[in-house]
Structure formats: C-alpha cells, structure tokens
Design a protein around this motif. Structure first.
Motif, PDB file in Angstrom:
ATOM      1  N   LEU A  42       1.083  -1.173   0.269  1.00  0.00           N
ATOM      2  CA  LEU A  42      -0.009   0.017  -0.024  1.00  0.00           C
ATOM      3  C   LEU A  42       1.038   1.386   0.001  1.00  0.00           C
ATOM      4  CD1 LEU A  42      -2.862  -0.962   2.693  1.00  0.00           C
ATOM      5  CD2 LEU A  42      -2.648  -1.392   0.203  1.00  0.00           C
ATOM      6  N   SER A  43       0.340   2.275  -0.766  1.00  0.00           N
ATOM      7  CA  SER A  43       1.064   3.592  -0.597  1.00  0.00           C
ATOM      8  C   SER A  43       0.625   4.378   0.606  1.00  0.00           C
ATOM      9  CB  SER A  43       0.711   4.477  -2.035  1.00  0.00           C
ATOM     10  OG  SER A  43      -0.468   4.731  -2.110  1.00  0.00           O
ATOM     11  N   GLY A  44       1.247   5.490   1.069  1.00  0.00           N
ATOM     12  CA  GLY A  44       0.729   6.278   1.973  1.00  0.00           C
ATOM     13  C   GLY A  44       0.161   7.677   1.538  1.00  0.00           C
ATOM     14  N   GLY A  45      -0.108   8.554   2.350  1.00  0.00           N
ATOM     15  CA  GLY A  45      -0.300   9.856   2.067  1.00  0.00           C
ATOM     16  C   GLY A  45      -1.844   9.729   1.898  1.00  0.00           C
ATOM     17  N   GLY A  74       4.832   0.332   0.992  1.00  0.00           N
ATOM     18  CA  GLY A  74       5.883   0.951   0.136  1.00  0.00           C
ATOM     19  C   GLY A  74       6.653   1.935   0.891  1.00  0.00           C
ATOM     20  N   ASP A  75       6.213   2.318   2.082  1.00  0.00           N
ATOM     21  CA  ASP A  75       7.087   3.258   2.708  1.00  0.00           C
ATOM     22  C   ASP A  75       6.145   3.516   3.892  1.00  0.00           C
ATOM     23  OD1 ASP A  75       6.627   6.744   1.968  1.00  0.00           O
ATOM     24  OD2 ASP A  75       5.285   5.334   1.725  1.00  0.00           O
ATOM     25  N   GLU A  76       6.723   4.007   5.005  1.00  0.00           N
ATOM     26  CA  GLU A  76       6.405   4.248   6.174  1.00  0.00           C
ATOM     27  C   GLU A  76       7.025   5.317   7.057  1.00  0.00           C
ATOM     28  OE1 GLU A  76       2.949   3.043   8.493  1.00  0.00           O
ATOM     29  OE2 GLU A  76       4.017   5.107   8.048  1.00  0.00           O
ATOM     30  N   ARG A  77       6.180   6.071   7.633  1.00  0.00           N
ATOM     31  CA  ARG A  77       7.081   7.127   8.637  1.00  0.00           C
ATOM     32  C   ARG A  77       7.379   6.611   9.958  1.00  0.00           C
ATOM     33  NH1 ARG A  77       2.626  10.575   7.198  1.00  0.00           N
ATOM     34  NH2 ARG A  77       2.633  10.674   4.851  1.00  0.00           N
ATOM     35  N   LEU A  78       8.411   7.186  10.551  1.00  0.00           N
ATOM     36  CA  LEU A  78       9.177   6.416  11.794  1.00  0.00           C
ATOM     37  C   LEU A  78       8.389   7.083  12.872  1.00  0.00           C
ATOM     38  CD1 LEU A  78      12.704   5.787  10.908  1.00  0.00           C
ATOM     39  CD2 LEU A  78      11.176   4.148  11.291  1.00  0.00           C
ATOM     40  N   SER A  86       1.317   8.145  10.516  1.00  0.00           N
ATOM     41  CA  SER A  86       1.603   6.702  10.296  1.00  0.00           C
ATOM     42  C   SER A  86       0.974   6.603   9.042  1.00  0.00           C
ATOM     43  CB  SER A  86       1.337   5.804  11.374  1.00  0.00           C
ATOM     44  OG  SER A  86       1.262   4.342  10.958  1.00  0.00           O
ATOM     45  N   ASN A  87       1.237   5.838   7.981  1.00  0.00           N
ATOM     46  CA  ASN A  87       0.471   5.446   6.867  1.00  0.00           C
ATOM     47  C   ASN A  87      -0.177   3.982   7.204  1.00  0.00           C
ATOM     48  OD1 ASN A  87       1.331   7.325   5.201  1.00  0.00           O
ATOM     49  ND2 ASN A  87       3.215   6.046   4.485  1.00  0.00           N
ATOM     50  N   TYR A  88       0.233   3.200   8.250  1.00  0.00           N
ATOM     51  CA  TYR A  88      -0.296   2.156   8.540  1.00  0.00           C
ATOM     52  C   TYR A  88      -1.903   2.565   9.263  1.00  0.00           C
ATOM     53  CZ  TYR A  88      -1.623  -1.354  12.097  1.00  0.00           C
ATOM     54  OH  TYR A  88      -2.084  -2.304  13.138  1.00  0.00           O
ATOM     55  N   PHE A  89      -1.618   3.621  10.019  1.00  0.00           N
ATOM     56  CA  PHE A  89      -2.698   4.179  11.018  1.00  0.00           C
ATOM     57  C   PHE A  89      -3.905   4.272   9.826  1.00  0.00           C
ATOM     58  CE2 PHE A  89      -4.619   6.531  14.373  1.00  0.00           C
ATOM     59  CZ  PHE A  89      -5.210   7.589  13.748  1.00  0.00           C
ATOM     60  N   HIS A  90      -3.536   5.277   8.883  1.00  0.00           N
ATOM     61  CA  HIS A  90      -4.900   5.475   7.850  1.00  0.00           C
ATOM     62  C   HIS A  90      -5.342   4.395   7.275  1.00  0.00           C
ATOM     63  CE1 HIS A  90      -4.701   9.712   8.993  1.00  0.00           C
ATOM     64  NE2 HIS A  90      -3.352   9.837   8.762  1.00  0.00           N
ATOM     65  N   ALA A  91      -4.370   3.238   6.821  1.00  0.00           N
ATOM     66  CA  ALA A  91      -4.853   2.065   6.232  1.00  0.00           C
ATOM     67  C   ALA A  91      -5.623   1.139   7.019  1.00  0.00           C
ATOM     68  CB  ALA A  91      -3.496   1.286   5.715  1.00  0.00           C
ATOM     69  N   ARG A  92      -5.328   1.293   8.451  1.00  0.00           N
ATOM     70  CA  ARG A  92      -6.028   0.481   9.532  1.00  0.00           C
ATOM     71  C   ARG A  92      -7.458   0.921   9.514  1.00  0.00           C
ATOM     72  NH1 ARG A  92      -4.508  -3.576  13.053  1.00  0.00           N
ATOM     73  NH2 ARG A  92      -6.335  -4.269  13.807  1.00  0.00           N
ATOM     74  N   ARG A  93      -7.665   2.429   9.675  1.00  0.00           N
ATOM     75  CA  ARG A  93      -8.815   2.809  10.060  1.00  0.00           C
ATOM     76  C   ARG A  93      -9.724   3.009   8.626  1.00  0.00           C
ATOM     77  NH1 ARG A  93      -9.058   9.413  12.057  1.00  0.00           N
ATOM     78  NH2 ARG A  93      -8.419   9.813   9.749  1.00  0.00           N
ATOM     79  N   GLN A  94      -9.057   2.955   7.494  1.00  0.00           N
ATOM     80  CA  GLN A  94     -10.001   3.042   6.401  1.00  0.00           C
ATOM     81  C   GLN A  94     -10.128   1.810   5.913  1.00  0.00           C
ATOM     82  OE1 GLN A  94     -11.495   5.832   5.300  1.00  0.00           O
ATOM     83  NE2 GLN A  94     -10.252   7.487   6.255  1.00  0.00           N
ATOM     84  N   LEU A  95      -9.205   0.819   6.184  1.00  0.00           N
ATOM     85  CA  LEU A  95      -9.483  -0.487   5.547  1.00  0.00           C
ATOM     86  C   LEU A  95      -9.251  -1.822   6.518  1.00  0.00           C
ATOM     87  CD1 LEU A  95      -9.661  -2.145   2.853  1.00  0.00           C
ATOM     88  CD2 LEU A  95      -7.276  -1.721   2.218  1.00  0.00           C
ATOM     89  N   LEU A  96      -7.990  -1.875   7.046  1.00  0.00           N
ATOM     90  CA  LEU A  96      -7.761  -3.154   7.788  1.00  0.00           C
ATOM     91  C   LEU A  96      -8.860  -3.323   8.827  1.00  0.00           C
ATOM     92  CD1 LEU A  96      -4.058  -2.748   7.782  1.00  0.00           C
ATOM     93  CD2 LEU A  96      -5.408  -3.715   6.033  1.00  0.00           C
TER      94      LEU A  96
END
Ligand code: 6PG
Length: 253
Positions: A42-45, A74-78, A86-96
């Motif tokens: 997944l991409s971020g932003g 594909g990338d992540e912020r530390l 966090s890109n993971y944070f938004h993917a989790r909230r919107q999808l996962l």
C-alpha cells in the motif's frame, strides 16, 4: 521486457477510487487464482484513502479474497502505529479494521523502532514472505503515490535511495509538506519486481510533476517516480483530470 505504460484519466477523485478498486480486485483475483495469495504494497499519504474506503463497500468488499491477502507498505514514517502521521494508521482506520485480513498477514513497517532497527526488521519481514531463493516478494500489486516534487514512496529528489540497486529497504529523511521527516522506504529494485504497479494521482497540485515524470526528460534523480519501471510487470498511471491537465497529446491508452 517492459510492458507499455498505461495512462488512464478519470474525471475526479471519486472515480479514481472506483477505478482503483476495480484494478485492485482484478489483481487480487488473478494472484489468488495463480498463486493462492495476493501480495499488495500500500502507498501512504492521502490519495489512496478514498480507495481504501471504497474497497470496504459493495461490490468490492465481497469480491476481494481478503483472507488470502498479505499487506505491506511501500513506505512508512518512523512514528508509532497509533500516530496520525503513520501510513499504517490510516490504512487500518480506512481498510484493515473493516475487512477480514488475518493479523498475521499484515506486515507493517515498525515505525516505533529506530531507523536502523526498522530497516532490519522490515528487510527480514520481506525475506520471510519472499518466494524461494528471493530476498523480497514479487508484489502482485503495489500502489504508488506521487508528490508535487515528483517523489514516490519515500524516494525523494536527489536521495541516494532513488538509485539504490541492492538494498530492498532504506531509511531516509525528507522534508515534505510538514509530514514526518524520518522514513523507511522500499527501493526501486523491489518495486520494479512487481507484477503490477498502480500510481494514483489526483489534484492540480500534482499536474506539473505528472507532466515532468511522464514527459521526455529521463531524470529519475530529479523526478524519482521515473525510477519506477517494472522489469516485467504492468505500469498503470491513474490520474484525475486536474492532475492530468498538463499532459500533452492523446497517445495514452
Ligand atoms: C508518504 C507517501 C508519499 C505519498 C505522496 C503523495 O508516506 O507520504 O507514501 O509517497 O504517496 O507524498 O501524498 P498525497 O497522496 O497525500 O498527495
């Protein structure tokens, strides 16, 4: 041999999400039919968030083989996974949080670690998911974003990671729109092993970068998205009309 680049222009952000979801489902079904699993980066932003949300709705939510899906970034912020940076944070909230992907199949970059630790950890994660004899998996689909400066993932103009040829994961520092500066990114060798790479680009602010990246100059260090050239995979640029407004000609598919 490189497949031809496909550029598809859609009216607006909503149709970008809709078309992106259609491509996502098709890639997932093809991967699971061929190999029994779907490996996606997944991409971020902000651009992919509408796509993430659209995938949780009919008809897509019942079409994707979620339990066979492995998610990477594909990338992540530390930053910690609970941070809005966090890109993971938004993917989790919107999808996962809305689909039945087994937790063991969510392979996030551990942004709570130091850069050295996070790179080592994600390099190991990639290796454990790789096909036999490989150091990283061939992603069935990698979502890619485009920054107004021509960056993609966390491959920023002038950065050594843009021309990295060996390491699959690099730590980078980038000052972009006030977003978290310390990042971890996949490098072009990993992306370019992908079976399908899908750029999602929306908004007038991306028009100059999109025209430069797809234009005649071949300068990946200045326009890092140009470093994304899949060796044998499909490259699709999906842009809304605003982002595509400076593209010349109509030769695109
Ligand atoms: C990140 C992203 C980055 C993003 C572009 C576009 O971690 O910031 O991976 O590469 O895709 O900056 O971001 P927007 O979609 O918010 O314009």
């Amino acid at each position: 041999m490189n497949q031809p680049t496909e550029v598809r222009i859609v009216p607006d952000r909503a149709s970008l999400a809709e078309t992106g979801a259609e491509i996502f489902v098709a890639a997932a079904l093809q991967a699971v039919a061929a190999r029994g699993r779907f490996l996606v980066a997944l991409s971020g932003g902000s651009t992919p968030r509408d796509l993430f949300a659209r995938l949780t709705q009919p008809p897509f939510v019942t079409a994707v083989p979620w339990t066979a899906m492995h998610v990477f970034w594909g990338d992540e912020r530390l930053v910690p996974p609970s941070s809005s940076g966090s890109n993971y944070f938004h993917a989790r909230r919107q999808l996962l949080d809305h689909v039945p992907i087994p937790a063991t199949q969510v392979h996030r970059v551990r942004g709570e670690l130091t850069a050295v630790e996070a790179v080592a950890d994600y390099t190991r994660v990639l290796a454990t998911s790789a096909e036999a004899g490989r150091s990283w998996p061939r992603f069935d689909l990698a979502l890619m974003g485009l920054g107004a400066d021509g960056h993609t993932a966390s491959l920023f103009p002038g950065a050594p990671a843009v021309v990295e040829t060996e390491a699959p994961v690099k730590a980078v520092t980038a000052d972009y729109e006030g977003r978290p500066a310390q990042r971890v990114t996949l490098t072009p060798p990993v992306f370019n092993d992908g079976r399908e790479l899908l750029f999602l680009v929306a908004g007038a602010e991306k028009a100059a970068a999109l025209a430069a990246v797809l234009g005649d100059t071949d300068d990946a260090l200045s326009w890092p998205a140009q470093a994304i050239q899949p060796r044998a995979g499909k490259l699709i640029w999906l842009a809304d009309v605003e982002a595509a407004q400076l593209l010349q000609g109509t030769e695109w598919v």
